[in-house]
Design an enzyme around this catalytic site. Structure first.
Site, PDB file in Angstrom:
ATOM      1  N   CYS A 137       0.835  -1.200   0.000  1.00  0.00           N
ATOM      2  CA  CYS A 137       0.000   0.000   0.000  1.00  0.00           C
ATOM      3  C   CYS A 137       0.870   1.250   0.000  1.00  0.00           C
ATOM      4  O   CYS A 137       1.386   1.657   1.052  1.00  0.00           O
ATOM      5  CB  CYS A 137      -0.925   0.001   1.218  1.00  0.00           C
ATOM      6  SG  CYS A 137      -2.015   1.442   1.295  1.00  0.00           S
ATOM      7  N   CYS A 140      -0.520   4.086   2.124  1.00  0.00           N
ATOM      8  CA  CYS A 140      -0.303   3.895   3.563  1.00  0.00           C
ATOM      9  C   CYS A 140       1.137   4.189   3.956  1.00  0.00           C
ATOM     10  O   CYS A 140       1.402   4.835   4.982  1.00  0.00           O
ATOM     11  CB  CYS A 140      -0.639   2.464   3.962  1.00  0.00           C
ATOM     12  SG  CYS A 140      -2.246   1.861   3.427  1.00  0.00           S
ATOM     13  N   ASP A 141       2.093   3.699   3.173  1.00  0.00           N
ATOM     14  CA  ASP A 141       3.492   3.662   3.604  1.00  0.00           C
ATOM     15  C   ASP A 141       4.448   4.529   2.805  1.00  0.00           C
ATOM     16  O   ASP A 141       5.621   4.656   3.179  1.00  0.00           O
ATOM     17  CB  ASP A 141       3.997   2.209   3.555  1.00  0.00           C
ATOM     18  CG  ASP A 141       3.199   1.296   4.474  1.00  0.00           C
ATOM     19  OD1 ASP A 141       2.714   1.778   5.511  1.00  0.00           O
ATOM     20  OD2 ASP A 141       3.060   0.102   4.145  1.00  0.00           O
TER      21      ASP A 141
END
Length: 321
Positions: A137, A140-141
């Site tokens: 992701c 997300c990261d």
């Protein structure tokens, strides 16, 4: 001996969507039961650093966030059961769910929050490096790789979108694709090829995620040319596998309307499914955003939709007397 457990609302799944639905349903007096399934807490239990969930200035841990959500749901009256539902019957009222334990759950309403799992390459080194440089992701990261070298593995819409997104943080993005052309939509391809911070390595697949240091972190990828068999190593700090997601909807095939990719179809602007009294929320319906905060938002919607459905049924029953 099996038990029959009856309730007004059952929630299948205990990630952000399911737990938020349970919190709202419990506060509405619906006495929800959450059946936690084979991965209690959902994908966030396998996520270490969470830096984008509202309300927390500092980095928090995914498992901790899920523990706090569950504690809140229990505090307001949610009952949690460890079981895995293997069969559902929507042709009767109340709905009937059968668990692997042999127990039977009867529910007036059902909220499905079973989520979707990212597809991984299946390499042992990939498994070892999850959370240490290997991710599924970018949204997300990606923030953790500001100014660093990153790679995206895949060739569809998701892969191209993630590569483009990562250029917000990195000026050195490599897209690795096992074929000689992309499957992504043409407009996305045009944006990718026009971006000076992205290069594409064609006809290669990842053989190994390479680690170094103490504690270990990702330092590179070993690639294999699918045409010649030759290998090369590229230096990267982060690698994002973007080869799709698989929604956990096998249980509902032939019983609920699903889209072409297997996600549960819901009415626009609601969580209502093709069966009255069955609602779906979180990643099991979402192929676009897939964030904890959006999952939680739809969990709230599902509980409110279920509450309105039950209230309407009660009103109809009273009016019919």
């Amino acid at each position: 001996m099996s038990n029959v457990i009856s309730t007004r609302l059952v929630v299948l799944g205990s990630g952000p969507a399911g737990l938020t639905a349970a919190i709202y349903a419990a506060r509405a007096g619906l006495q929800p039961i959450v059946i936690q399934g084979i991965q209690p807490g959902g994908q966030l239990t396998t996520t270490t650093d969470v830096e984008n969930y509202p309300g927390f200035r500092d980095v928090i841990q995914g498992p901790w966030l899920m523990e706090e959500m569950q504690a809140q749901a229990e505090h307001v009256g949610t009952r949690f059961i460890w079981d895995h539902v293997s069969e559902v019957d929507f042709n009767r009222r109340p709905f009937r769910l059968i668990g692997d334990s042999g127990d039977v759950y009867e529910a007036e309403t059902l909220v499905i929050a079973t989520g979707a799992q990212a597809r991984w390459l299946g390499l042992p080194s990939e498994e070892h490096m999850k959370g240490k440089g290997a991710s599924a992701c970018a949204t997300c990261d990606g923030f953790f790789y500001r100014g660093k070298k990153v790679a995206v593995i895949g060739g569809g819409n998701t892969a191209v979108e993630e590569a483009l997104y990562l250029t917000n943080h990195s000026q050195d993005v490599t897209l690795i694709h096992r074929r000689d052309s992309l499957r992504a939509e043409r407009i996305l391809q045009d944006r990718l090829f026009a971006n000076p911070h992205i290069r594409v390595i064609w006809n290669h697949e990842v053989e190994e995620f390479l680690a170094d240091g103490e504690p270990e972190t990702l330092v590179g990828l070993r690639l294999k040319d699918r045409l010649t068999g030759a290998t090369q190593v590229i230096d990267v700090d982060g690698a994002f596998v973007a080869i799709g997601h698989k929604p956990a909807t096998e249980l509902f095939r032939g019983k609920l309307k699903l889209d072409d990719e297997g996600y549960i179809a819901v009415e626009t602007g609601s969580t209502r499914t093709s069966v009255d009294g069955v609602f779906a929320c979180g990643d099991v319906t979402d192929k676009v955003y897939r964030q904890a905060v959006t999952a939680a938002g739809t969990g709230c919607m599902a509980a409110l939709d279920a509450e309105k459905y039950l209230a309407a049924r009660e009103y109809e029953a009273i009016a019919a007397e």
